[in-house]
Motif scaffolding. Structure first.
Motif, PDB file in Angstrom:
ATOM      1  N   PRO A 150     -22.631   2.702   0.271  1.00 12.96           N
ATOM      2  CA  PRO A 150     -22.690   2.603   1.732  1.00 12.96           C
ATOM      3  C   PRO A 150     -21.138   1.946   1.971  1.00 12.96           C
ATOM      4  CG  PRO A 150     -24.390   1.312   0.957  1.00 12.96           C
ATOM      5  CD  PRO A 150     -23.938   1.702  -0.364  1.00 12.96           C
ATOM      6  N   ALA A 151     -20.648   2.618   2.946  1.00 18.74           N
ATOM      7  CA  ALA A 151     -18.914   2.637   3.196  1.00 18.74           C
ATOM      8  C   ALA A 151     -18.880   0.921   3.564  1.00 18.74           C
ATOM      9  CB  ALA A 151     -18.772   3.208   4.626  1.00 18.74           C
ATOM     10  N   ALA A 152     -19.791   0.162   4.140  1.00 16.81           N
ATOM     11  CA  ALA A 152     -19.545  -1.103   4.551  1.00 16.81           C
ATOM     12  C   ALA A 152     -19.436  -1.924   3.184  1.00 16.81           C
ATOM     13  CB  ALA A 152     -20.735  -1.669   5.585  1.00 16.81           C
ATOM     14  N   LEU A 205     -16.122  -1.589   1.499  1.00 18.76           N
ATOM     15  CA  LEU A 205     -15.064  -2.471   2.331  1.00 18.76           C
ATOM     16  C   LEU A 205     -15.282  -3.749   1.829  1.00 18.76           C
ATOM     17  CD1 LEU A 205     -15.375  -0.782   5.994  1.00 18.76           C
ATOM     18  CD2 LEU A 205     -13.276  -0.835   4.541  1.00 18.76           C
ATOM     19  N   ARG A 206     -16.475  -4.329   1.832  1.00 19.42           N
ATOM     20  CA  ARG A 206     -16.675  -5.666   1.377  1.00 19.42           C
ATOM     21  C   ARG A 206     -16.039  -5.734  -0.048  1.00 19.42           C
ATOM     22  NH1 ARG A 206     -21.477  -6.779   4.733  1.00 19.42           N
ATOM     23  NH2 ARG A 206     -21.352  -9.441   4.607  1.00 19.42           N
ATOM     24  N   ALA A 207     -16.353  -4.551  -0.980  1.00 18.06           N
ATOM     25  CA  ALA A 207     -15.886  -4.561  -2.397  1.00 18.06           C
ATOM     26  C   ALA A 207     -14.354  -4.817  -2.485  1.00 18.06           C
ATOM     27  CB  ALA A 207     -16.480  -3.570  -3.068  1.00 18.06           C
ATOM     28  N   MET A 208     -13.681  -3.927  -1.606  1.00 14.23           N
ATOM     29  CA  MET A 208     -12.267  -4.025  -1.373  1.00 14.23           C
ATOM     30  C   MET A 208     -11.606  -4.995  -1.251  1.00 14.23           C
ATOM     31  SD  MET A 208     -10.745  -1.387  -2.716  1.00 14.23           S
ATOM     32  CE  MET A 208      -9.123  -1.725  -2.449  1.00 14.23           C
ATOM     33  N   LEU A 209     -12.372  -5.717  -0.105  1.00 15.82           N
ATOM     34  CA  LEU A 209     -11.803  -7.181   0.390  1.00 15.82           C
ATOM     35  C   LEU A 209     -11.856  -8.056  -0.957  1.00 15.82           C
ATOM     36  CD1 LEU A 209     -10.743  -9.134   2.542  1.00 15.82           C
ATOM     37  CD2 LEU A 209     -12.898  -9.355   3.375  1.00 15.82           C
ATOM     38  N   ASP A 267     -11.299   6.059   6.983  1.00 14.41           N
ATOM     39  CA  ASP A 267     -12.682   6.866   6.892  1.00 14.41           C
ATOM     40  C   ASP A 267     -13.899   5.931   6.587  1.00 14.41           C
ATOM     41  OD1 ASP A 267     -11.163   9.214   7.346  1.00 14.41           O
ATOM     42  OD2 ASP A 267     -10.908   9.677   5.170  1.00 14.41           O
ATOM     43  N   LEU A 268     -13.648   5.062   5.855  1.00 15.19           N
ATOM     44  CA  LEU A 268     -14.597   4.048   5.319  1.00 15.19           C
ATOM     45  C   LEU A 268     -15.275   3.504   6.792  1.00 15.19           C
ATOM     46  CD1 LEU A 268     -13.748   2.208   2.035  1.00 15.19           C
ATOM     47  CD2 LEU A 268     -15.346   4.118   2.553  1.00 15.19           C
ATOM     48  N   VAL A 269     -14.151   2.982   7.644  1.00 18.07           N
ATOM     49  CA  VAL A 269     -14.831   2.243   8.834  1.00 18.07           C
ATOM     50  C   VAL A 269     -15.513   3.444   9.588  1.00 18.07           C
ATOM     51  CG1 VAL A 269     -13.843   1.317  10.981  1.00 18.07           C
ATOM     52  CG2 VAL A 269     -12.704   0.593   8.837  1.00 18.07           C
ATOM     53  N   ARG A 270     -15.213   4.375   9.631  1.00 19.44           N
ATOM     54  CA  ARG A 270     -15.762   5.495  10.752  1.00 19.44           C
ATOM     55  C   ARG A 270     -16.866   5.925   9.975  1.00 19.44           C
ATOM     56  NH1 ARG A 270     -10.534   7.120  11.676  1.00 19.44           N
ATOM     57  NH2 ARG A 270     -10.233   8.046   9.611  1.00 19.44           N
ATOM     58  N   GLN A 271     -17.230   5.957   8.715  1.00 17.96           N
ATOM     59  CA  GLN A 271     -18.627   6.103   8.122  1.00 17.96           C
ATOM     60  C   GLN A 271     -19.389   4.922   8.065  1.00 17.96           C
ATOM     61  OE1 GLN A 271     -17.330   7.483   4.118  1.00 17.96           O
ATOM     62  NE2 GLN A 271     -19.769   7.244   3.326  1.00 17.96           N
ATOM     63  N   ALA A 272     -18.832   3.709   8.092  1.00 15.97           N
ATOM     64  CA  ALA A 272     -19.550   2.450   8.381  1.00 15.97           C
ATOM     65  C   ALA A 272     -20.051   2.407   9.819  1.00 15.97           C
ATOM     66  CB  ALA A 272     -18.696   1.340   8.062  1.00 15.97           C
ATOM     67  N   ARG A 273     -19.477   2.693  10.729  1.00 14.46           N
ATOM     68  CA  ARG A 273     -19.809   2.924  11.939  1.00 14.46           C
ATOM     69  C   ARG A 273     -20.963   4.084  12.065  1.00 14.46           C
ATOM     70  NH1 ARG A 273     -18.040   0.724  15.858  1.00 14.46           N
ATOM     71  NH2 ARG A 273     -16.099   0.398  15.495  1.00 14.46           N
ATOM     72  N   SER A 274     -20.854   5.115  11.563  1.00 16.04           N
ATOM     73  CA  SER A 274     -21.931   5.996  11.661  1.00 16.04           C
ATOM     74  C   SER A 274     -23.032   5.670  10.950  1.00 16.04           C
ATOM     75  CB  SER A 274     -21.335   7.534  11.545  1.00 16.04           C
ATOM     76  OG  SER A 274     -21.331   7.533  10.221  1.00 16.04           O
ATOM     77  N   ASP A 275     -22.938   4.901   9.823  1.00 18.03           N
ATOM     78  CA  ASP A 275     -24.074   4.189   9.238  1.00 18.03           C
ATOM     79  C   ASP A 275     -24.875   3.208  10.121  1.00 18.03           C
ATOM     80  OD1 ASP A 275     -23.348   5.754   7.232  1.00 18.03           O
ATOM     81  OD2 ASP A 275     -22.564   4.110   5.911  1.00 18.03           O
ATOM     82  N   GLY A 276     -24.175   2.994  11.143  1.00 18.27           N
ATOM     83  CA  GLY A 276     -24.764   1.872  11.811  1.00 18.27           C
ATOM     84  C   GLY A 276     -24.545   0.368  11.534  1.00 18.27           C
ATOM     85  N   ALA A 277     -23.466   0.339  10.589  1.00 18.47           N
ATOM     86  CA  ALA A 277     -23.307  -1.082   9.804  1.00 18.47           C
ATOM     87  C   ALA A 277     -22.394  -1.953  10.931  1.00 18.47           C
ATOM     88  CB  ALA A 277     -22.604  -0.785   8.533  1.00 18.47           C
TER      89      ALA A 277
END
Lengths: 209, 209
Positions: free
Chosen positions: A94-96, A99-103, A148-158
């Motif tokens: 999942p995108a979220a 993002l966590r992993a990148m941080l 892209d990850l942020v937008r994807q996380a949003r559409s995932d409802g995360a």
DNA sequence: GTCTATAGTCTGATAGAC
DNA sequence: GTCTATCAGACTATAGAC
């Protein structure tokens, strides 16, 4: 005259001088990276770098036209590595989570001492970087991927609904460079793992119950 | 000889010269505050300050022994104002709400242009500040007050359990200085109110759903 | 080694408080 | 009218890019 082995290319091998030159360039980049991480841009003198590499100051200018160009080369290399780390993440996660992993990856890099104090330390450097085509291209490419990850996380409802995408992206960058890490590291009360875990959690889930 | 009115003190009134001197000192502090916020410590030249105030550079040294002392005076004034803002909060409000309110107060101050780029901009300045007794005392007093609020918030059950108090305090400071604010302001897509609201919420409640 | 930037000092001239 | 603080700005010393 012995035949060349298959491992050796047909074209004339790089001269010894040339190889030395490239090795030295890497050594300069490594030293500069270390010094940038340790002292920041302005306090880092070209003399420091020369001393660290063990070459004459003048030789630095055979490789890089200016202090700014040298720092830019270091930052570009860092952005490339970051982008590679992002590419290496499992695409099905999942995108979220990515993002966590990148941080987490970035914070660990910083704890390991490899990440220069961000451009924010110096207006001079920031301006030079923004005038550097290669740097800006790399930065934009990375921002695209993260966006892209942020937008994807949003559409995932995360994501919580009322944060602007722009806000989430800046928030991510700022947490990646968060000085809290340096203070906690210097304080010594927490282990590296605790620092990373608490910072990632605070960034994504907040500190309130 | 007319009797002095009750409003006038017995001791000789401050001379006009003396009053001018004090007014000028305030003007110097204001100008330095503005320039520190705008350019940061090192890029700010003493000539800039003199020009901004409209006095001779030499006169600056009648008021402050050095650039470092002047910057320290500005930072001390800022810490005092911060502490006053904290004192002014309703004592009966929950600690977590007061922390939120303080973060909001600081972010609004920054949006209004009044807060110098933090000491982090310059190692020189940081060292000078840490060698300045008055500054360190003010900073410790403020940290005490904030630390009390953190502990109180914890005992109120307002904080997630596994964050170290130390972490929460650094996190608070870091969010108060968060560069995200400057990027969002520069971006122009969000209003000041939106910026403050999203930053406070992200700091305390995170960005995930 | 050269050149630029800038912190900090010093001086002779001058405005304006007393 | 006297005197002192301030002014403009030249000057020194130092640091650091190149």
């Amino acid at each position: 005259m012995p035949t060349r082995s298959a491992r050796e290319p047909e074209r004339p091998a790089k001269s010894f001088r040339q190889a030395q030159f490239e090795r030295r360039e890497q050594a300069i980049l490594d030293a500069t990276n270390r010094l940038l991480a340790e002292k920041g841009y302005e306090p880092m003198a070209m003399d420091d770098i020369a001393a660290e590499v063990g070459i004459a100051k003048g030789s630095l200018y055979k490789h890089f036209a200016s202090k700014e160009a040298l720092a830019a080369a270091v930052m570009i290399r860092l952005l490339r590595r970051t982008r590679e780390a992002l590419d290496a993440l499992p695409a099905e996660a999942p995108a979220a989570d990515r993002l966590r992993a990148m941080l987490e990856w970035t914070l660990r890099e910083r704890l390991d001492g490899g990440v220069p104090h961000l451009p924010s330390t110096s207006a001079t450097l920031r301006d030079a970087l923004l005038a550097n085509r290669e740097y800006v291209d790399e930065l934009m490419a990375l921002s695209e991927m993260l966006g892209d990850l942020v937008r994807q996380a949003r559409s995932d409802g995360a994501l919580s609904g009322d944060f602007a995408d722009e806000f989430v992206l800046y928030h991510f960058y700022a947490r990646a460079c968060d000085p809290t890490l340096d203070f906690l590291k210097a304080g010594g009360a927490l282990t590296d793992d605790q620092i990373v875990a608490q910072m990632v959690r605070a960034a994504f889930d907040g500190i309130t119950r």
